[in-house]
Scaffold this motif. Sequence first.
Motif, PDB file in Angstrom:
ATOM      1  N   PHE A   1       0.831  -1.205   0.000  1.00 55.60           N
ATOM      2  CA  PHE A   1       0.000   0.000   0.000  1.00 55.60           C
ATOM      3  C   PHE A   1       0.870   1.262   0.000  1.00 55.60           C
ATOM      4  N   LEU A   2       1.927   1.238   0.843  1.00 56.26           N
ATOM      5  CA  LEU A   2       2.823   2.392   0.908  1.00 56.26           C
ATOM      6  C   LEU A   2       3.559   2.584  -0.419  1.00 56.26           C
ATOM      7  N   ALA A   3       3.996   1.485  -1.023  1.00 57.72           N
ATOM      8  CA  ALA A   3       4.758   1.576  -2.273  1.00 57.72           C
ATOM      9  C   ALA A   3       3.900   2.111  -3.409  1.00 57.72           C
ATOM     10  N   LEU A   4       2.636   1.689  -3.444  1.00 55.33           N
ATOM     11  CA  LEU A   4       1.753   2.141  -4.523  1.00 55.33           C
ATOM     12  C   LEU A   4       1.570   3.650  -4.508  1.00 55.33           C
ATOM     13  N   PHE A   5       1.450   4.239  -3.316  1.00 58.61           N
ATOM     14  CA  PHE A   5       1.128   5.658  -3.213  1.00 58.61           C
ATOM     15  C   PHE A   5       2.313   6.509  -2.778  1.00 58.61           C
ATOM     16  N   GLY A   6       3.521   5.937  -2.791  1.00 59.64           N
ATOM     17  CA  GLY A   6       4.712   6.708  -2.464  1.00 59.64           C
ATOM     18  C   GLY A   6       4.704   7.245  -1.048  1.00 59.64           C
ATOM     19  N   LEU A   7       4.201   6.485  -0.099  1.00 65.05           N
ATOM     20  CA  LEU A   7       4.109   6.921   1.292  1.00 65.05           C
ATOM     21  C   LEU A   7       5.237   6.298   2.111  1.00 65.05           C
ATOM     22  N   ASP A   8       5.422   6.843   3.272  1.00 65.14           N
ATOM     23  CA  ASP A   8       6.357   6.239   4.212  1.00 65.14           C
ATOM     24  C   ASP A   8       5.639   5.966   5.528  1.00 65.14           C
ATOM     25  N   GLU A   9       6.331   5.276   6.417  1.00 66.12           N
ATOM     26  CA  GLU A   9       5.704   4.872   7.677  1.00 66.12           C
ATOM     27  C   GLU A   9       5.304   6.067   8.534  1.00 66.12           C
ATOM     28  N   ILE A  10       6.108   7.113   8.439  1.00 64.38           N
ATOM     29  CA  ILE A  10       5.814   8.286   9.275  1.00 64.38           C
ATOM     30  C   ILE A  10       4.531   8.959   8.804  1.00 64.38           C
ATOM     31  N   ARG A  11       4.430   9.176   7.515  1.00 64.37           N
ATOM     32  CA  ARG A  11       3.250   9.879   6.995  1.00 64.37           C
ATOM     33  C   ARG A  11       1.989   9.021   7.110  1.00 64.37           C
ATOM     34  N   ALA A  12       2.141   7.703   6.887  1.00 63.24           N
ATOM     35  CA  ALA A  12       0.983   6.810   6.911  1.00 63.24           C
ATOM     36  C   ALA A  12       0.889   6.078   8.249  1.00 63.24           C
ATOM     37  N   ARG A  13       1.231   6.759   9.302  1.00 63.49           N
ATOM     38  CA  ARG A  13       1.168   6.104  10.618  1.00 63.49           C
ATOM     39  C   ARG A  13      -0.282   5.764  10.944  1.00 63.49           C
ATOM     40  N   LEU A  14      -0.445   4.793  11.809  1.00 62.10           N
ATOM     41  CA  LEU A  14      -1.771   4.322  12.166  1.00 62.10           C
ATOM     42  C   LEU A  14      -2.584   5.448  12.811  1.00 62.10           C
ATOM     43  N   GLY A  15      -3.849   5.489  12.463  1.00 56.85           N
ATOM     44  CA  GLY A  15      -4.721   6.531  12.981  1.00 56.85           C
ATOM     45  C   GLY A  15      -4.855   7.724  12.060  1.00 56.85           C
ATOM     46  N   THR A  16      -4.054   7.734  10.995  1.00 52.15           N
ATOM     47  CA  THR A  16      -4.146   8.834  10.040  1.00 52.15           C
ATOM     48  C   THR A  16      -5.409   8.682   9.192  1.00 52.15           C
ATOM     49  N   PRO A  17      -6.200   9.740   8.982  1.00 60.17           N
ATOM     50  CA  PRO A  17      -7.369   9.642   8.093  1.00 60.17           C
ATOM     51  C   PRO A  17      -6.930   9.253   6.694  1.00 60.17           C
ATOM     52  N   LEU A  18      -7.640   8.314   6.104  1.00 59.62           N
ATOM     53  CA  LEU A  18      -7.282   7.859   4.764  1.00 59.62           C
ATOM     54  C   LEU A  18      -7.350   9.011   3.754  1.00 59.62           C
ATOM     55  N   ALA A  19      -8.233   9.970   3.996  1.00 56.39           N
ATOM     56  CA  ALA A  19      -8.374  11.111   3.081  1.00 56.39           C
ATOM     57  C   ALA A  19      -7.110  11.952   3.018  1.00 56.39           C
ATOM     58  N   ASP A  20      -6.224  11.832   4.049  1.00 57.03           N
ATOM     59  CA  ASP A  20      -4.978  12.579   4.034  1.00 57.03           C
ATOM     60  C   ASP A  20      -3.880  11.869   3.253  1.00 57.03           C
ATOM     61  N   LEU A  21      -4.136  10.643   2.810  1.00 61.69           N
ATOM     62  CA  LEU A  21      -3.090   9.852   2.183  1.00 61.69           C
ATOM     63  C   LEU A  21      -3.304   9.628   0.692  1.00 61.69           C
ATOM     64  N   ILE A  22      -4.531   9.465   0.272  1.00 65.13           N
ATOM     65  CA  ILE A  22      -4.787   9.133  -1.134  1.00 65.13           C
ATOM     66  C   ILE A  22      -5.811  10.106  -1.700  1.00 65.13           C
ATOM     67  N   ALA A  23      -5.963  10.062  -3.028  1.00 66.78           N
ATOM     68  CA  ALA A  23      -6.852  10.988  -3.738  1.00 66.78           C
ATOM     69  C   ALA A  23      -8.302  10.713  -3.374  1.00 66.78           C
ATOM     70  N   PRO A  24      -9.162  11.720  -3.455  1.00 63.26           N
ATOM     71  CA  PRO A  24     -10.572  11.550  -3.046  1.00 63.26           C
ATOM     72  C   PRO A  24     -11.289  10.458  -3.819  1.00 63.26           C
ATOM     73  N   GLU A  25     -10.984  10.302  -5.135  1.00 65.36           N
ATOM     74  CA  GLU A  25     -11.710   9.314  -5.924  1.00 65.36           C
ATOM     75  C   GLU A  25     -11.368   7.875  -5.541  1.00 65.36           C
ATOM     76  N   LEU A  26     -10.315   7.679  -4.733  1.00 64.52           N
ATOM     77  CA  LEU A  26      -9.934   6.336  -4.306  1.00 64.52           C
ATOM     78  C   LEU A  26     -10.570   5.940  -2.979  1.00 64.52           C
ATOM     79  N   LEU A  27     -11.286   6.885  -2.346  1.00 65.49           N
ATOM     80  CA  LEU A  27     -11.825   6.649  -1.026  1.00 65.49           C
ATOM     81  C   LEU A  27     -13.100   5.816  -1.101  1.00 65.49           C
ATOM     82  N   PRO A  28     -13.487   5.177   0.014  1.00 65.02           N
ATOM     83  CA  PRO A  28     -14.750   4.435   0.043  1.00 65.02           C
ATOM     84  C   PRO A  28     -15.935   5.363  -0.171  1.00 65.02           C
ATOM     85  N   PRO A  29     -17.076   4.848  -0.616  1.00 56.96           N
ATOM     86  CA  PRO A  29     -18.244   5.691  -0.878  1.00 56.96           C
ATOM     87  C   PRO A  29     -18.687   6.440   0.360  1.00 56.96           C
TER      88      PRO A  29
END
Length: 803
Positions: A246-274
């Motif tokens: 998941f991190l590799a696909l979106f160019g993220l690292d452990e610090i930015r994608a730490r647990l508890g982070t809102p998914l909306a802060d990590l990926i584009a809006p069109e990739l989010l759940p409905p």
Amino acid sequence: MRYLRTALTIVILGFITSAIYISALVFQRQTALQDVGLGNITWTIAQAPSEFTRLEQRVSAIGMSDGNIDASEVRLRFDIVVNRLKTLRSNGVEKFVQSNPHIGQTLDDLEEALKQTRPLLSQLSVPGTPARILAILEPIYPKLARLSSDSNMWYSARIAEDRRGLLGLQLALTWVTVGMLIGGCLLILLLLIHNGLLGRAQKILQAKEQTLVIQNARFDAAMEAMSLGLCLLDDEYRVIVHNPRFLALFGLDEIRARLGTPLADLIAPELLPPGLSTGGGHSLAGDKTRVRNDIALLSDHIHHLANGTVVAVSHEPTGEGGWVCTFEDVTERHRAQDRIVHMAHHDALTDMPNRLLFWESVGQALRGVAADGQLFTILYLDLDRFKEVNDTLGHPVGDALLRKVANRLRNTASRHDIVARLGGDEFAVLHRCLDSTLDSARDLSERLIASVSRPYRIAGNEIVVSTCIGIAVAPREGGNTGQLMKNADLALYQAKADGKGVYCVFSPQMEEELQNRRNLEADMRHGIKFGQFEVHYQPQISLKTRKIVACEALVRWRHPERGLISPAEFIPLAEETGFIDALGRWVLQQACRDALKWPEDVRVSVNLSPVQFRQADLVDTVKTVLELTEFDARRLELEITESVLLRDNAANLEVLNRLRSLGLTIALDDFGTGYSSLGYLQRFPFDKLKIDRSFVQDLESRPDSFAIVQSIATLGRNLNMLTTAEGVETQTQLDMVIKAGCSECQGYYFSPPIPDNEFRAMISRQSGDIAGTSGVSSVPRFKFGADESSSKAAEAGSVDRRR
């Protein structure tokens, strides 16, 4: 602990409130300072009367015919006053204008006077215009002077008021700053106490964290083995589990994608759940999904990331209200599909948008016009003489030339324009106008023409091509793509008719002219059948015997409704439509039949169009006419122009040799202009050179014209060729042609082109007319009821006199 947090919160809120209040005070102080230092608008307003006076002085000087003042300086002063009016209406002067109703009325009066004056600027040279302008401007100056005085008084009052405001703001800022210092000390004390309590709580949490580490290690081992990117969300859409994929696909690292982070802060809006709100999150893939023309293979779950990766997204809800999201990399599959889509919408040679994509873009632009009202234009262009490049240098060079032309078009157009290759040497540009005028489209057309016309260096060859551009404006000249392209094509046709390297904007008259051309073409095809065409003859005089030795056959069309139509109007149409073959065959046959009634020592000369040389049966046609009319081939002379020898050189030379083998003679018409080359005379020995009329007409005014005529006559004698001077209209021209050594001459000095019966009457009279004459200047001038001026006018109306 609870009371400590409450106190700390109160202090922090007080500190924030004080900071906000200080910021507001500083902002008010800066605003007040800005009002004080607005650059003294009184100076801006005071310049208006002086600039207005200079405008009146320049207009007055023009009225008094002052040679030191011209119209351009008046326009300059007028533009300065117009700009000053815009300044007076700007935001910086808005408060002053609103302070008194008469100020706005003064500006309205000034604007109205300028509107009345503007159309008169182009008429400054007309007597009385300067006086009219001064009469319009005279009432405005007192109002401007009063405006300047009012600004001084208003500005003084503003300065005093702003000073009082600044003093009050400074006192408030001082008291708030003191309060913040006291609050800051209290905040530091509370923070020290709070940090001590947090230290003890942290030790407790560390013990529990050790247990979680062991569990997470086991879970991570399973997650890392997955080939799909996975993340698990809680009921608040926060990331509680993710794997390395998941991190590799979106160019993220452990610090930015730490647990508890809102998914909306990590990926584009069109990739989010409905139904998931994006909150304040940002998108790595851009603001929206790229618009695509995907084929049915693609589904709505396919998305494109900013780094070029294509992912297939799946969302599944959990029983606790969260989501399980998976992401699959399908980039390679979609790259192959992108290539297919690109090939369907782009030209393979130039990689430009093709006709299909261009038409789609025009359709979208038309829908945009309906939405925002912005005009756009279609610029339609093709290359002049491109076929010659293919025929002479080969198609690889032609393809290279098209690529270079495409690059120049792309580099010349702006990034907002769409440049496409429609096919062959045809290109089009979709240009959005910068305003409600066509100035930007005209400027772009001029730049495109200049860019394309620069020489090209390809495979050791220097190639020069030009282009013409037809312009259609939407939606004024078409509400659909087909109509727009048709109108742009009509404008291109008109531009090519006007000459090389020009552009033309479509007008409804062009469509009317096209319909007229179609009607004219239909009438022309029936003209021979209904006997509407006539052959007129212009005599050619031998300067040695001073007798008529030949005549040139010239076709005329007497339309039953439009009267006598100029050859310049119907000959190009006949060549373009291919009717010239039938018309040329008829003229040749009619000329031979008419010549049978003349004396046997009088030849007839018939013009051959370059288009006729494209027909493989030209020699057979001439042979058939001679046999059918039983006309002596030695009395037939065929005239060709040098353009015949420019195309398919060897093939056309072979045709000329086959024609001469029939026993007739060949004349090179309009010699001395165009692409004259002595190499033609080496490869094919012509029987006659006809000197172009442009040199004869300049004999009396340009000495170099006589030198050219004399040189051609000498060249003809040395090569055993006759030389005929065309366009002789005066006695002086005749004397100089004789002096130059020409063999024959023709022109309105002797006779305009006349019908066969009049020509036969002229031949029958010539024996009596020239009997007893002597001297080189005694060649008679034949008249048939038309004076010299009417004859010249008739000749001027027949631009293409050779037909």
